[in-house]
Write a protein that holds these residues in place. Structure first.
Motif, mmCIF file in Angstrom:
data_model
loop_
_atom_site.group_PDB
_atom_site.id
_atom_site.type_symbol
_atom_site.label_atom_id
_atom_site.label_comp_id
_atom_site.label_asym_id
_atom_site.label_seq_id
_atom_site.Cartn_x
_atom_site.Cartn_y
_atom_site.Cartn_z
ATOM 1 N N HIS A 161 -19.491 -0.967 3.299
ATOM 2 C CA HIS A 161 -18.352 -0.042 3.376
ATOM 3 C C HIS A 161 -18.224 0.797 2.094
ATOM 4 O O HIS A 161 -17.769 1.938 2.142
ATOM 5 N N ARG A 202 -16.035 -9.992 8.697
ATOM 6 C CA ARG A 202 -17.293 -9.389 8.280
ATOM 7 C C ARG A 202 -17.917 -10.206 7.165
ATOM 8 O O ARG A 202 -17.213 -10.839 6.372
ATOM 9 N N TYR A 211 -9.685 -6.609 4.148
ATOM 10 C CA TYR A 211 -9.931 -6.051 5.486
ATOM 11 C C TYR A 211 -11.174 -6.687 6.116
ATOM 12 O O TYR A 211 -11.164 -7.061 7.293
ATOM 13 N N THR A 252 -19.004 -5.752 4.159
ATOM 14 C CA THR A 252 -18.013 -5.076 3.308
ATOM 15 C C THR A 252 -18.701 -4.304 2.185
ATOM 16 O O THR A 252 -18.273 -3.193 1.848
ATOM 17 N N ASP A 294 -3.557 8.454 -1.341
ATOM 18 C CA ASP A 294 -4.017 7.478 -0.345
ATOM 19 C C ASP A 294 -5.473 7.103 -0.607
ATOM 20 O O ASP A 294 -5.855 5.934 -0.529
ATOM 21 N N HIS A 344 0.846 -1.209 0.000
ATOM 22 C CA HIS A 344 0.000 0.000 0.000
ATOM 23 C C HIS A 344 0.880 1.257 0.000
ATOM 24 O O HIS A 344 0.654 2.180 -0.783
ATOM 25 N N ARG A 387 -8.680 -4.572 -1.400
ATOM 26 C CA ARG A 387 -8.314 -4.189 -0.026
ATOM 27 C C ARG A 387 -9.521 -4.250 0.904
ATOM 28 O O ARG A 387 -9.405 -4.660 2.057
ATOM 29 N N ALA A 388 -10.670 -3.830 0.409
ATOM 30 C CA ALA A 388 -11.866 -3.819 1.257
ATOM 31 C C ALA A 388 -12.243 -5.248 1.678
ATOM 32 O O ALA A 388 -12.527 -5.498 2.854
ATOM 33 N N SER A 421 -19.562 -0.203 9.304
ATOM 34 C CA SER A 421 -20.200 -0.852 8.177
ATOM 35 C C SER A 421 -20.743 -2.238 8.536
ATOM 36 O O SER A 421 -20.047 -3.059 9.123
ATOM 37 N N LYS A 437 -18.195 4.749 2.643
ATOM 38 C CA LYS A 437 -16.941 5.484 2.438
ATOM 39 C C LYS A 437 -16.453 5.492 0.990
ATOM 40 O O LYS A 437 -16.209 6.555 0.422
ATOM 41 N N LEU A 438 -16.294 4.303 0.387
ATOM 42 C CA LEU A 438 -15.534 4.248 -0.867
ATOM 43 C C LEU A 438 -16.187 5.018 -2.016
ATOM 44 O O LEU A 438 -15.499 5.643 -2.819
ATOM 45 N N HIS A 446 -2.729 1.934 13.089
ATOM 46 C CA HIS A 446 -2.832 0.589 13.673
ATOM 47 C C HIS A 446 -1.801 -0.398 13.134
ATOM 48 O O HIS A 446 -1.525 -1.407 13.761
ATOM 49 N N LYS A 447 -1.211 -0.122 11.960
ATOM 50 C CA LYS A 447 -0.208 -1.022 11.391
ATOM 51 C C LYS A 447 1.134 -0.924 12.131
ATOM 52 O O LYS A 447 2.014 -1.735 11.935
ATOM 53 N N ASP A 501 1.199 6.748 7.024
ATOM 54 C CA ASP A 501 0.487 5.876 7.966
ATOM 55 C C ASP A 501 1.270 5.630 9.263
ATOM 56 O O ASP A 501 0.799 4.878 10.114
ATOM 57 N N ALA A 530 -7.738 3.322 -2.133
ATOM 58 C CA ALA A 530 -8.910 2.661 -1.530
ATOM 59 C C ALA A 530 -10.010 2.474 -2.570
ATOM 60 O O ALA A 530 -11.072 1.950 -2.266
#
Ligand code: ADP
Ligand code: NI
Length: 215
Positions: free
Chosen positions: A172, A144, A138, A169, A122, A30, A134-135, A166, A176-177, A65-66, A61, A126
């Motif tokens: 989501h 999910r 994740y 997926t 960035d 990414h 990616r979605a 969400s 957002k996307l 969290h990464k 990033d 997405a």
């Protein structure tokens, strides 16, 4: 004095190692795509400082969290300070790290050229085919559902426009996307976002047709 290329190489090594340990390698690909996209947008737009764009894309990033350490600005100041990077460049990289994300950043405040470019890069990652991959990756990690038809989608009767968490997926995309196209800062970002957005719309269309097939 280190050259800009030496600094980029050392920052790349630091970020690659930091994300590999905590994200089984997915985080680094990414970052690489965001760096490439940001440099491409910078070249097309002809504004902003290239070195700042590349450093900020590499470190956008840091602290999330990464990463093991969650104070992004402190990590950035420590590393860039050690490498002898100019203070104004470092503070711009910190500014981008703090304001890039959907949740953290305010879309009302004025943005520097460099922030506009790295944020577009960035957000583009997405979207489109890579964004879809990616979605679902994740979503799988979070266990999910692919899609939950019991939870309505925005636009359907009785469903409010957006839920933060969400339901599946597919949700989501609506939360957002599909909103990202209208958030692009640069003309180049908008051009790239249009194609990726249309691809997500056809994907969702096909997904729903297959989901309901035979019904
Ligand atoms: P980034 O690594 O670009 O800063 P995030 O860490 O927020 O972004 O998200 C990583 C990827 O996971 C993105 O492609 C994002 O769209 C996706 N993602 C985030 N939240 C969800 C969710 N609730 N369902 C599906 N995908 C998600
Ligand atoms: Ni990112």
């Amino acid at each position: 004095m280190k050259t800009e290329q030496e600094i980029i190489n050392e920052v790349s090594d630091f970020v690659r190692e930091a994300v590999q340990q905590y994200d089984s390698g997915h985080g680094w690909s990414h970052i690489e795509r965001v760096v490439r996209l940001a440099l491409y947008i910078h070249e097309c737009e002809g504004r902003g400082d290239r070195f700042t764009v590349e450093l900020a894309a590499l470190m956008h990033d840091v602290g999330d969290h990464k990463f093991a350490v969650h104070d992004g600005p402190a990590e950035i100041r420590a590393l860039l300070g050690r490498l002898g990077v100019d203070g104004t460049v470092t503070e711009e990289v910190v500014n981008i790290n703090e304001n890039i994300s959907f949740s953290k950043g305010s879309d009302a405040a004025p943005k520097s050229d460099e922030l506009q470019i790295v944020q577009d890069a960035d957000r583009l990652d997405a979207m489109g085919a890579v964004g879809i991959a990616r979605a679902f990756s994740y979503g799988g990690f979070k266990r999910r559902e692919l899609y939950d038809p019991r939870a309505g989608l925005p636009g359907q009767p009785g469903v409010s426009s957006s839920s933060r968490n969400s339901a599946s997926t597919i949700h989501h995309f609506y939360d957002k996307l599909l909103l990202l196209r209208n958030l692009m800062n640069s003309a180049t970002g908008r051009r790239l976002a249009d194609e990726r957005h249309d691809f997500m719309v056809s994907f969702l269309d096909q997904f729903m047709r297959e989901w309901d097939q035979g019904a």
